[in-house]
Structure formats: C-alpha cells, structure tokens
Design an enzyme around this catalytic site. Sequence first.
Site, short mmCIF file in Angstrom:
data_model
loop_
_atom_site.label_atom_id
_atom_site.label_comp_id
_atom_site.label_asym_id
_atom_site.label_seq_id
_atom_site.Cartn_x
_atom_site.Cartn_y
_atom_site.Cartn_z
N LYS A 49 0.77 -1.03 -0.06
CA LYS A 49 -0.04 0.00 0.06
C LYS A 49 0.87 1.21 -0.04
O LYS A 49 0.77 2.43 0.69
CB LYS A 49 -1.15 0.07 1.35
CG LYS A 49 -1.89 -1.34 1.30
CD LYS A 49 -2.45 -1.77 -0.05
CE LYS A 49 -3.57 -0.64 -0.45
NZ LYS A 49 -4.26 -1.00 -2.04
N HIS A 113 7.14 -7.45 -2.14
CA HIS A 113 7.23 -6.76 -0.71
C HIS A 113 8.04 -7.03 0.05
O HIS A 113 8.02 -6.69 1.40
CB HIS A 113 5.68 -6.92 -0.52
CG HIS A 113 4.56 -6.25 -1.19
ND1 HIS A 113 4.68 -5.00 -1.53
CD2 HIS A 113 3.44 -6.72 -1.43
CE1 HIS A 113 3.56 -4.49 -2.37
NE2 HIS A 113 2.75 -5.48 -2.19
N SER A 143 -4.19 2.86 4.81
CA SER A 143 -4.54 2.13 3.37
C SER A 143 -4.41 0.62 3.57
O SER A 143 -5.37 -0.01 3.00
CB SER A 143 -3.69 2.67 2.49
OG SER A 143 -3.82 2.11 1.00
#
Length: 300
Positions: A49, A113, A143
Amino acid sequence: MALTPELSKQAKWKEIAGIPLAAATVDNWNQIQAFKAKPDDLLICTYPKSGTTWIQEIVDMIEQNGDVEKCQRDIIQHRHPFIEWARPPQPSALKLGVDKANEMPSPRILKTHLSTQLLPPSFWKSNCKFLYVARNAKDCMVSYYHFYRMSQVLPDPGTWDEYFETFISGKVNWGSWFDHVRGWWEIRDRYKILFLFYEDMKRDPKREIQKVMQFMGKNLDEEVLEKIVQETSFEKMKENPMTNRSTVPKSILDQSISPFMRKGTVGDWKNHFTVAQNEKFDEIYRQKMKGTSINFCMEL
C-alpha cells in the site's frame, strides 16, 4: 471440527524470521530463495500500500515508450511477476511468481514486498536495479487497514483501534513498516537503488517519472512524458480494468467493502487517527527511526 472463516483465514499465515507471510509463500520458501536474478532485471520494491500498482504502471508505460495499447496487453499483476507469490496446491493454481519470472524474456521487470533481509540472495549479487517507493507510515497504515478489510485472504483486521496496535507491532503481512523502509533506505547507496517517495510522486509526478525514466536508461520526448503523467493519474488508473483489480474475484478482493484504489491521497490519516493515537505513533516513530536521515511529508 469445521474451521470458521476467521480461523481458516488465520491459518493461512506463517512466519519467516518473525515476519508474517502467506503460508503458501513460506511453504515454497526454498524455491523462492533459490531464484536467480539477472544483471538486467529491474525489481520494483515496496511495502504494501505504498503506490506499488502506480509505480508498476509508470514503469510499464516507460518500457512500452508510452504505448497505451501495449500496456493494456494484460492485467498489471500478470505483467510483472511477483517473486514471493505462491498459492496452496490446487488444480487451478497459478504458477509460483519465481516460475513466471523464469519464463519471462530479459530484460525482466519484477515486483516484491519483501524486506532486505528476506530477499533472495541472488539479487544482491546480480548488480541489478532496484526501484523502491516509500510512503509515510500513517497513510500507509490507513490504506493497509482498508485493504485488510476488503481482502478475503487476509486475517480480519478487527476495529481500527485493534488494527492500529497490530500495525505498530509489525504483526501485519510482510512485517514492520519501520524495519522495511529503514532497511531499504540504509542500503540505497550500496546498490543500484532509486529511492522514491509516494508524496513526491503526488506533488510532482512529471519530475519523479523523469527520474524513473533516466534510471531505466530511457530517453522519451516531452510529449510521451506528458502522456505517461496523464495515463498514470489516480483517476485514470481507478477507471482502468487493467490496473484497478476489478478482474479479481470477489472471493479474493471484495471491492464492495472498500475499493482497491480508494483515495490515493496524502494526509488521509487525519480522518482515522485520534489525538492520542497520533501522539503514541509519533513517539514510537521517533524510537524506531532514531538515527536515520529519512524524512517523510505527512500532508500536502
């Protein structure tokens, strides 16, 4: 005993070095770690995010010389293999992210990630390029909360207050924001890393896209650059089925709960944090980021 949906969701997560990851990722860890990076790879790295889809679309538009049709060739999540992606064994299972990357012709654009400590070792040895985007922790937290709510494969985040504690303790998928951002920031001069800030991309998209273009070794003219700025705006991408995740089944991402592309703004944290939470967060931030030179913009 039949598992309740909540328990079955919880059961899909395991840890590597104290960092929560999808169980299927952990079960395929050896294969992921054995991945062979190449010198001409470009790895897009983000904490979840933090503008991942946005930077992917920018990179793809640059790679395709601003050709919108070529960028419509497939959904964004299929264009750049997600190296730690794995699914539990099932007949219709997609291939591992590393398998998809291995099938891809060079030069490859890949995505992760993973924090620096979990990245497959070949990336450090291959002398490839890394593109990291960091987003201020407060907006990132908000988020991610809404993403947890709409994701049907992540644990239930509980109330905002409960989730706030989960996030600051790093017990979210892919681990601590503090460790992730700090880890990448501290090695930015040791490897070919372009370190960008989400807030700078919002403030002056053209300037930041130019940086990416130069980093990729591309020289596109002003007209193409302007086109990329327009095509990668939040409004355009929110309406684009190739980027807005509208093709993902509701059983995985329920966008009736919260849209995948929700606001894309800077400062939305002020609509969620209480005064007490903000004070607590600032104190934890000071402790966790002590001694680092990184500076974030909290509102535009």
